[in-house]
Scaffold this motif. Structure first.
Motif, mmCIF file in Angstrom:
data_model
loop_
_atom_site.group_PDB
_atom_site.id
_atom_site.type_symbol
_atom_site.label_atom_id
_atom_site.label_comp_id
_atom_site.label_asym_id
_atom_site.label_seq_id
_atom_site.Cartn_x
_atom_site.Cartn_y
_atom_site.Cartn_z
ATOM 1 N N VAL A 27 -17.269 7.589 -12.724
ATOM 2 C CA VAL A 27 -18.699 7.289 -12.846
ATOM 3 C C VAL A 27 -19.532 8.565 -12.841
ATOM 4 O O VAL A 27 -20.359 8.786 -13.732
ATOM 5 N N LEU A 28 -19.336 9.428 -11.847
ATOM 6 C CA LEU A 28 -20.170 10.619 -11.739
ATOM 7 C C LEU A 28 -19.908 11.594 -12.885
ATOM 8 O O LEU A 28 -20.835 12.198 -13.427
ATOM 9 N N ALA A 29 -18.638 11.734 -13.258
ATOM 10 C CA ALA A 29 -18.319 12.621 -14.384
ATOM 11 C C ALA A 29 -18.946 12.093 -15.669
ATOM 12 O O ALA A 29 -19.475 12.861 -16.484
ATOM 13 N N SER A 30 -18.906 10.764 -15.860
ATOM 14 C CA SER A 30 -19.521 10.164 -17.045
ATOM 15 C C SER A 30 -21.022 10.396 -17.047
ATOM 16 O O SER A 30 -21.615 10.699 -18.092
ATOM 17 N N LEU A 31 -21.652 10.262 -15.889
ATOM 18 C CA LEU A 31 -23.098 10.452 -15.809
ATOM 19 C C LEU A 31 -23.467 11.896 -16.128
ATOM 20 O O LEU A 31 -24.405 12.156 -16.887
ATOM 21 N N ARG A 32 -22.718 12.848 -15.537
ATOM 22 C CA ARG A 32 -22.996 14.263 -15.811
ATOM 23 C C ARG A 32 -22.835 14.557 -17.303
ATOM 24 O O ARG A 32 -23.648 15.243 -17.915
ATOM 25 N N ALA A 33 -21.769 14.023 -17.889
ATOM 26 C CA ALA A 33 -21.529 14.259 -19.313
ATOM 27 C C ALA A 33 -22.627 13.635 -20.156
ATOM 28 O O ALA A 33 -23.130 14.245 -21.104
ATOM 29 N N ALA A 34 -23.031 12.402 -19.803
ATOM 30 C CA ALA A 34 -24.044 11.689 -20.581
ATOM 31 C C ALA A 34 -25.379 12.403 -20.551
ATOM 32 O O ALA A 34 -26.122 12.396 -21.532
ATOM 33 N N LEU A 38 -24.575 12.674 -24.695
ATOM 34 C CA LEU A 38 -24.108 11.296 -24.553
ATOM 35 C C LEU A 38 -22.819 11.051 -25.329
ATOM 36 O O LEU A 38 -21.978 10.251 -24.921
ATOM 37 N N LEU A 39 -22.632 11.758 -26.437
ATOM 38 C CA LEU A 39 -21.432 11.534 -27.244
ATOM 39 C C LEU A 39 -20.171 12.047 -26.565
ATOM 40 O O LEU A 39 -19.060 11.665 -26.959
ATOM 41 N N SER A 40 -20.333 12.890 -25.562
ATOM 42 C CA SER A 40 -19.151 13.445 -24.899
ATOM 43 C C SER A 40 -18.428 12.414 -24.039
ATOM 44 O O SER A 40 -17.351 12.698 -23.515
ATOM 45 N N ILE A 41 -18.986 11.209 -23.882
ATOM 46 C CA ILE A 41 -18.279 10.153 -23.143
ATOM 47 C C ILE A 41 -17.386 9.334 -24.074
ATOM 48 O O ILE A 41 -16.624 8.490 -23.619
ATOM 49 N N ILE A 42 -17.473 9.563 -25.393
ATOM 50 C CA ILE A 42 -16.658 8.798 -26.338
ATOM 51 C C ILE A 42 -15.227 9.344 -26.319
ATOM 52 O O ILE A 42 -15.009 10.540 -26.514
ATOM 53 N N PRO A 43 -14.234 8.483 -26.088
ATOM 54 C CA PRO A 43 -12.845 8.974 -26.133
ATOM 55 C C PRO A 43 -12.406 9.229 -27.569
ATOM 56 O O PRO A 43 -12.780 8.500 -28.497
ATOM 57 N N ASP A 44 -11.622 10.263 -27.764
ATOM 58 C CA ASP A 44 -11.148 10.601 -29.106
ATOM 59 C C ASP A 44 -10.388 9.442 -29.735
ATOM 60 O O ASP A 44 -10.433 9.248 -30.954
ATOM 61 N N ILE A 45 -9.741 8.635 -28.916
ATOM 62 C CA ILE A 45 -8.963 7.511 -29.441
ATOM 63 C C ILE A 45 -9.851 6.490 -30.147
ATOM 64 O O ILE A 45 -9.385 5.687 -30.950
ATOM 65 N N ALA A 46 -11.163 6.545 -29.871
ATOM 66 C CA ALA A 46 -12.084 5.618 -30.532
ATOM 67 C C ALA A 46 -12.180 5.880 -32.034
ATOM 68 O O ALA A 46 -12.676 5.028 -32.775
ATOM 69 N N THR A 47 -11.724 7.037 -32.495
ATOM 70 C CA THR A 47 -11.721 7.310 -33.938
ATOM 71 C C THR A 47 -10.425 6.833 -34.597
ATOM 72 O O THR A 47 -10.230 7.048 -35.795
ATOM 73 N N ARG A 48 -9.558 6.165 -33.808
ATOM 74 C CA ARG A 48 -8.274 5.703 -34.342
ATOM 75 C C ARG A 48 -7.946 4.262 -33.990
ATOM 76 O O ARG A 48 -7.005 3.691 -34.539
ATOM 77 N N SER A 193 -30.738 8.006 -16.517
ATOM 78 C CA SER A 193 -31.035 8.061 -15.090
ATOM 79 C C SER A 193 -30.089 7.160 -14.309
ATOM 80 O O SER A 193 -29.714 6.082 -14.766
ATOM 81 N N LEU A 194 -29.714 7.607 -13.116
ATOM 82 C CA LEU A 194 -28.937 6.740 -12.229
ATOM 83 C C LEU A 194 -29.668 5.435 -11.968
ATOM 84 O O LEU A 194 -29.058 4.371 -11.837
ATOM 85 N N PHE A 195 -31.013 5.497 -11.882
ATOM 86 C CA PHE A 195 -31.805 4.291 -11.656
ATOM 87 C C PHE A 195 -31.548 3.275 -12.771
ATOM 88 O O PHE A 195 -31.452 2.073 -12.519
ATOM 89 N N ASP A 196 -31.468 3.763 -14.021
ATOM 90 C CA ASP A 196 -31.235 2.872 -15.153
ATOM 91 C C ASP A 196 -29.802 2.354 -15.155
ATOM 92 O O ASP A 196 -29.554 1.176 -15.425
ATOM 93 N N ILE A 197 -28.861 3.249 -14.883
ATOM 94 C CA ILE A 197 -27.452 2.853 -14.891
ATOM 95 C C ILE A 197 -27.205 1.701 -13.924
ATOM 96 O O ILE A 197 -26.474 0.763 -14.218
ATOM 97 N N PHE A 198 -27.861 1.761 -12.746
ATOM 98 C CA PHE A 198 -27.642 0.731 -11.746
ATOM 99 C C PHE A 198 -28.671 -0.391 -11.806
ATOM 100 O O PHE A 198 -28.722 -1.252 -10.937
ATOM 101 N N GLY A 199 -29.499 -0.383 -12.865
ATOM 102 C CA GLY A 199 -30.371 -1.512 -13.132
ATOM 103 C C GLY A 199 -31.522 -1.688 -12.171
ATOM 104 O O GLY A 199 -31.997 -2.819 -11.975
#
Length: 458
Positions: A27-34, A38-48, A193-199
């Protein structure tokens, strides 16, 4: 359908791209990356793969299968509304306008605004687009001998167009103030924002948006005054976008927009109407500099069509086939809305996989447009691929699709082709070594660092 192989595939250098993730993220790594890209959370496997699923705090799915996308965007549209995160980011700026509204509230607004974007009305605005392009030529020409940031120039150009077709008769409008407020909000609103992620509810302040929110409040007041003033007087000459929206009504109910509804939609069109086209043009110019042979061929096409005239018009568009293909390919490689998010309302099944109510269902358009099962040599710049035959409609979604396809798509494409043709007919654009743009998505996929090119007048 997948495209036929090309004899040059996998032999040429590739334009810049986003390195996709190859390891699972928490979760935290995804948030930092996003928050960085934001595109850095897409796994490379999604292109296959047709679909990728996981859990990062809550269940999520990324969908790249055209059949499943058709189900989401057309057949089961109401089951996949925009995600709460998207709505929370944009609602303070554009309210319950077309971009955010759902269900019946969206449908009546769409019916009321659709006539403003008819082929005839969009064609009538071509002179505004070409005139703005000529002013851009003059600005760039003043920097002869120096590198020019074409991203900044394209933002200025497309805002020039959208402000002219929106406020053509309102000389008292401070257009630079509107532009600055929108730019500030786009930058801040896109920071997940974390506020948005957690609704958490909208009334809890998002610290990063409070400063830009004040500028947007002033812009809304300015737009309200412009709408109310225009409603009191008759338009002269070709109606602009504000005139057309004021005349619009839902043909089924006769309902017209009040000032607040008009303003929210107007601001939506201003934001979308310059940001996305500026990006398409910026990436198109980068790609033309990346491939000088394509650029030279496109320049010859533009000059042949233009002849001895000073500007292009709407009737020229069918003759500018290569330039349109360059824009299409730029939108494939660098789609402005490169990742969109939906929240499933009801249980469903996509690609044979269970979708539960509340699941986040993402469409990583960046990965879809570079999918190895849908595109030959997917990371390569090949505008000629668009002359070889049709691709699956749901494999290419720069403007979305289904009933909620972008209402201004024809406006944006006309504008991009006319401006790009004008620029290519007047300049030779050359890449600067070591100054490639970095594709970074916060709210849209922007060229981080700008698109710096040498511009040689011809």
């Amino acid at each position: 359908m997948p495209q036929m192989p090309h004899p040059l595939e996998e032999t040429s250098p590739l334009p810049v791209r986003v390195p996709l993730v190859t390891q699972p993220m928490g979760v935290l790594a995804s948030l930092r990356a996003a928050r960085t890209n934001l595109l850095s959370i897409i796994p490379d496997i999604a292109t296959r793969q047709p679909m990728v699923s996981g859990r990062t705090g809550k269940r999520w799915h990324m969908v790249m299968d055209p059949g499943a996308l058709k189900r989401m965007l057309l057949e089961k549209l109401d089951n996949y509304p925009k995600s709460d995160v998207t709505k929370n980011m944009l609602r303070p700026a554009i309210g319950e306008s077309l971009f955010i509204a759902e269900g019946a509230h969206w449908r009546w607004q769409r019916r009321a605004t659709a006539p403003a974007f008819s082929h005839r009305n969009v064609s009538n605005l071509a002179p505004v687009m070409s005139d703005a392009a000529i002013r851009t030529v003059e600005r760039i020409g003043a920097h002869t001998g120096h590198a020019v940031n074409l991203y900044d120039e394209m933002v200025a150009t497309t805002f020039d167009v959208i402000s002219e077709v929106t406020f053509s008769q309102d000389q008292g409008i401070d257009r630079s103030a509107v532009h600055d407020a929108i730019e500030q909000y786009i930058v801040e609103a896109g920071k997940v924002s974390l506020f948005d992620i957690f609704g958490l509810p909208d009334w809890i302040p998002r610290p990063g948006r409070m400063v830009s929110g004040q500028a947007m409040k002033a812009t809304k007041s300015l737009a309200d005054r412009a709408i109310e003033a225009r409603a009191k007087r008759r338009s002269d000459g070709v109606p602009d976008l504000l005139d057309l929206l004021l005349a619009g009504e839902d043909p089924e109910t006769g309902r017209r927009m009040n000032t607040a509804e008009m303003r929210d939609n107007l601001l939506t069109f201003i934001v979308a109407g310059h940001e996305t086209t500026a990006l398409a043009l910026s990436w198109s110019l980068y790609l033309c500099a990346f491939d000088p042979a394509v650029q030279d061929e496109a320049r010859q096409e533009a000059r042949n069509v233009l002849g001895s005239r000073s500007r292009f018009d709407a009737e020229d568009l069918p003759k500018l086939g290569l330039i349109r293909r360059i824009v299409d390919e730029a939108l494939r490689l660098y789609p402005p809305a490169a990742l969109v998010s939906r929240t499933a309302r009801e249980a469903d099944e996509l690609c044979g996989r269970e979708i539960r109510p509340g699941d986040t269902v993402m469409v990583p358009i960046y990965a879809l447009h570079r999918h190895h099962q849908l595109w030959v040599d997917p990371d390569a710049f090949r505008p000629e691929r668009w002359a070889r035959g049709k691709v699956d409609r749901y494999a290419y979604l720069p403007f979305g699709d289904g009933p909620r396809i972008c209402i201004g798509a024809s406006f944006a494409l006309q504008e991009a082709v006319l401006i790009l043709a004008t620029l290519l007919s007047r300049f030779r654009f050359t890449a600067i070594k070591g100054r490639d743009p970095d594709p970074v998505m916060i709210l849209t996929l922007r060229p981080e660092g700008g698109v710096w090119l040498e511009c040689e007048p011809l």
